[in-house]
Design a protein around this motif. Structure first.
Motif, PDB file in Angstrom:
ATOM      1  N   ALA B   9      -4.894  -5.115  -2.004  1.00 32.86           N
ATOM      2  CA  ALA B   9      -6.142  -4.920  -1.245  1.00 32.86           C
ATOM      3  C   ALA B   9      -6.770  -3.606  -1.678  1.00 32.86           C
ATOM      4  O   ALA B   9      -6.055  -2.639  -1.942  1.00 32.86           O
ATOM      5  CB  ALA B   9      -5.843  -4.899   0.257  1.00 32.86           C
ATOM      6  N   TYR B  10      -8.086  -3.583  -1.785  1.00 32.54           N
ATOM      7  CA  TYR B  10      -8.734  -2.322  -2.129  1.00 32.54           C
ATOM      8  C   TYR B  10     -10.176  -2.252  -1.645  1.00 32.54           C
ATOM      9  O   TYR B  10     -10.838  -3.266  -1.483  1.00 32.54           O
ATOM     10  CB  TYR B  10      -8.676  -2.025  -3.628  1.00 32.54           C
ATOM     11  CG  TYR B  10      -9.034  -3.168  -4.539  1.00 32.54           C
ATOM     12  CD1 TYR B  10      -8.044  -4.000  -5.067  1.00 32.54           C
ATOM     13  CD2 TYR B  10     -10.354  -3.423  -4.895  1.00 32.54           C
ATOM     14  CE1 TYR B  10      -8.355  -5.050  -5.917  1.00 32.54           C
ATOM     15  CE2 TYR B  10     -10.681  -4.474  -5.746  1.00 32.54           C
ATOM     16  CZ  TYR B  10      -9.675  -5.279  -6.244  1.00 32.54           C
ATOM     17  OH  TYR B  10      -9.993  -6.323  -7.075  1.00 32.54           O
ATOM     18  N   ASP B  11     -10.589  -1.039  -1.403  1.00 32.75           N
ATOM     19  CA  ASP B  11     -11.993  -0.706  -1.185  1.00 32.75           C
ATOM     20  C   ASP B  11     -12.536  -0.354  -2.567  1.00 32.75           C
ATOM     21  O   ASP B  11     -12.161   0.658  -3.159  1.00 32.75           O
ATOM     22  CB  ASP B  11     -12.057   0.497  -0.242  1.00 32.75           C
ATOM     23  CG  ASP B  11     -13.473   1.001  -0.018  1.00 32.75           C
ATOM     24  OD1 ASP B  11     -14.368   0.701  -0.837  1.00 32.75           O
ATOM     25  OD2 ASP B  11     -13.685   1.725   0.973  1.00 32.75           O
ATOM     26  N   ALA B  57     -11.453  -6.177  -2.198  1.00 26.93           N
ATOM     27  CA  ALA B  57     -10.467  -7.260  -2.151  1.00 26.93           C
ATOM     28  C   ALA B  57      -9.502  -7.052  -1.002  1.00 26.93           C
ATOM     29  O   ALA B  57      -9.128  -5.915  -0.676  1.00 26.93           O
ATOM     30  CB  ALA B  57      -9.694  -7.339  -3.464  1.00 26.93           C
ATOM     31  N   LEU B  58      -9.120  -8.150  -0.378  1.00 30.11           N
ATOM     32  CA  LEU B  58      -7.998  -8.130   0.565  1.00 30.11           C
ATOM     33  C   LEU B  58      -6.771  -8.711  -0.109  1.00 30.11           C
ATOM     34  O   LEU B  58      -5.652  -8.350   0.233  1.00 30.11           O
ATOM     35  CB  LEU B  58      -8.319  -8.960   1.816  1.00 30.11           C
ATOM     36  CG  LEU B  58      -9.149  -8.286   2.885  1.00 30.11           C
ATOM     37  CD1 LEU B  58      -9.297  -9.200   4.085  1.00 30.11           C
ATOM     38  CD2 LEU B  58      -8.505  -6.952   3.296  1.00 30.11           C
ATOM     39  N   ASP B  85      -5.510   6.132  -0.736  1.00 29.43           N
ATOM     40  CA  ASP B  85      -5.743   5.391   0.514  1.00 29.43           C
ATOM     41  C   ASP B  85      -6.567   4.125   0.322  1.00 29.43           C
ATOM     42  O   ASP B  85      -6.526   3.239   1.163  1.00 29.43           O
ATOM     43  CB  ASP B  85      -6.526   6.264   1.505  1.00 29.43           C
ATOM     44  CG  ASP B  85      -5.643   7.302   2.150  1.00 29.43           C
ATOM     45  OD1 ASP B  85      -4.418   7.224   1.967  1.00 29.43           O
ATOM     46  OD2 ASP B  85      -6.190   8.176   2.838  1.00 29.43           O
ATOM     47  N   ASP B  86      -7.362   4.065  -0.747  1.00 30.98           N
ATOM     48  CA  ASP B  86      -8.258   2.914  -0.886  1.00 30.98           C
ATOM     49  C   ASP B  86      -7.645   1.758  -1.672  1.00 30.98           C
ATOM     50  O   ASP B  86      -8.324   0.771  -1.952  1.00 30.98           O
ATOM     51  CB  ASP B  86      -9.626   3.328  -1.455  1.00 30.98           C
ATOM     52  CG  ASP B  86      -9.538   4.192  -2.686  1.00 30.98           C
ATOM     53  OD1 ASP B  86      -8.421   4.364  -3.215  1.00 30.98           O
ATOM     54  OD2 ASP B  86     -10.582   4.694  -3.134  1.00 30.98           O
ATOM     55  N   VAL B  88      -4.097  -0.688  -1.386  1.00 35.28           N
ATOM     56  CA  VAL B  88      -2.887  -0.986  -0.608  1.00 35.28           C
ATOM     57  C   VAL B  88      -2.227  -2.248  -1.177  1.00 35.28           C
ATOM     58  O   VAL B  88      -2.892  -3.268  -1.355  1.00 35.28           O
ATOM     59  CB  VAL B  88      -3.229  -1.210   0.887  1.00 35.28           C
ATOM     60  CG1 VAL B  88      -2.000  -1.704   1.658  1.00 35.28           C
ATOM     61  CG2 VAL B  88      -3.783   0.065   1.527  1.00 35.28           C
ATOM     62  N   THR B  90      -0.198  -5.252  -0.320  1.00 33.64           N
ATOM     63  CA  THR B  90       0.147  -5.892   0.949  1.00 33.64           C
ATOM     64  C   THR B  90       1.416  -6.728   0.829  1.00 33.64           C
ATOM     65  O   THR B  90       2.015  -7.089   1.826  1.00 33.64           O
ATOM     66  CB  THR B  90      -1.014  -6.769   1.459  1.00 33.64           C
ATOM     67  OG1 THR B  90      -1.264  -7.801   0.514  1.00 33.64           O
ATOM     68  CG2 THR B  90      -2.280  -5.948   1.641  1.00 33.64           C
TER      69      THR B  90
END
Lengths: 245, 245
Positions: B9-11, B57-58, B85-86, B88, B90
């Motif tokens: 996942a990412y921003d 993306a998740l 932090d941006d 992760v 999962t």
């Protein structure tokens, strides 16, 4: 000379809060600079709520006096052309010259946003406090019931000065669940320093069964900051709006 | 040697997309560096979806081969300690050595998020496309009906190479309204370059009455990129997940 009221929305992530300070850029500072450039005057705005670093707003309020020929309702548009993307003026309007955003009776609404999930979602990390443990929302709601109404909230205030009157009235304190998010919504006639975040931190302790709901009544009566839970982090907090009487 | 599958996942705000490129930092590059440091090997991941700059993306997927002694399920945790932090991880899990994230049959789900309001909300500006005009959602839904199924989507593809087979199958294309947000949800067996964003741009033109819903059938039949609407901006797009058969 006219007094203009601005309604201000911002993403607080990249600011050291509202109030001008030497260590970093603030919302107040950016608005003063852009307004001064726009009007050709030396503008110093007065804000309603001096939000902390990282706290967001949809409807903070500020006023300033100006002799600009720009119609008051057009100022929002003109200013938004010059502001960075993370600050938006949602409304500009003329108010009486003696109208002050902090000395008028008002109702402030805050929301504290929690992402309650097993795994962090990076796309929500800047506006949601990530809590991975289970929360007993029914207990949090019962605890919230003790805080609604007029009380001395000394236990829920991080001391800035000792002279303040610590009695406030909370009209609403709701715990709302929607998908993987929990919103703690609070409306009141004013809030002490960090009061919303300490209330949230205390309710989270109740939700985690560290406190019983009934203990929140004892915390309130203690009138002692040490009695309450920790201050919840700033990035979950959003000043939704301020309604003036 | 084991092959490890990561769900990522990412921003995407601060990255030049997934794929390594000379002009800026990418998700792939960060993952390669952190994985190489963690394992002491020279790790080169293979990603399922090479999302563009600004796309979020998740559940993107990547694999890599390693001889690390860290248990596959623990890698997510170990890697998250080192990632910014941006981004992760999962989930991390072992897959067969011949499993490839792009050469397996799969269903991809994307969501395109629109803030449909009079005024921009700065706290949602990085993950929602701000659209201030009225959208006729019923017409958008009727237009979407023409795109569901197996079609040649050549009109909905920004050309990267000319050799590609442009037939794809869309299983779902929904237009969901919730408060001030509109979500366009699309599921399919694969997507051409910029296909989701061109579909969104085209549906928005229908919603604005620039095209009739029926014209979308003509656009599809034209097999010509010029026939369709503009590519919607990247920041509204989110790769929700990839399900493998």
């Amino acid at each position: 000379m006219r007094r203009i009221k601005l309604t201000v929305a911002y993403d607080g992530t990249n600011y050291c809060g509202w109030q001008i300070q030497p260590n970093g850029i603030t919302i107040e500072e950016v608005l003063n600079k852009k307004l001064s450039k726009l009007t050709g005057e030396d503008i110093r705005i007065i804000g309603a709520s001096r939000t902390d670093s990282g706290v967001h707003a949809l409807g903070n309020v500020a006023v300033f006096d100006s002799e600009t020929g720009i119609p008051p309702e057009r100022l929002a548009y003109a200013l938004n052309q010059r502001l960075p993307d993370d600050i938006v003026i949602t409304k500009s309007e003329e108010v009486p010259l003696d109208w002050h955003p902090r000395y008028c009776n008002c109702t402030k609404t805050y929301e504290y946003h929690i992402l309650n999930a097993k795994i962090q979602d990076p796309t929500r990390r800047l506006t949601r406090y990530f809590v991975s443990y289970h929360l007993d929302l029914e207990k949090m709601r019962r605890a919230a019931g003790y805080l609604i109404g007029t009380h001395d909230f000394a236990s829920f205030c991080n001391v800035r000065t000792n002279v303040e009157d610590t009695v406030r009235t909370i009209y609403e304190l709701s715990v709302i669940e929607e998908k993987d998010e929990i919103t703690i919504r609070i409306r009141g006639n004013g809030f002490l320093y960090n009061m919303v975040r300490i209330i949230v931190g205390t309710l989270l302790r109740v939700g985690r069964n560290f406190y019983t709901p009934e203990q929140v009544e004892d915390i309130l009566e203690a009138k002692d900051r040490q009695a309450a839970g920790v201050t919840a982090p700033p990035h979950g907090l959003m000043l939704v709006g301020i309604e003036y009487e």
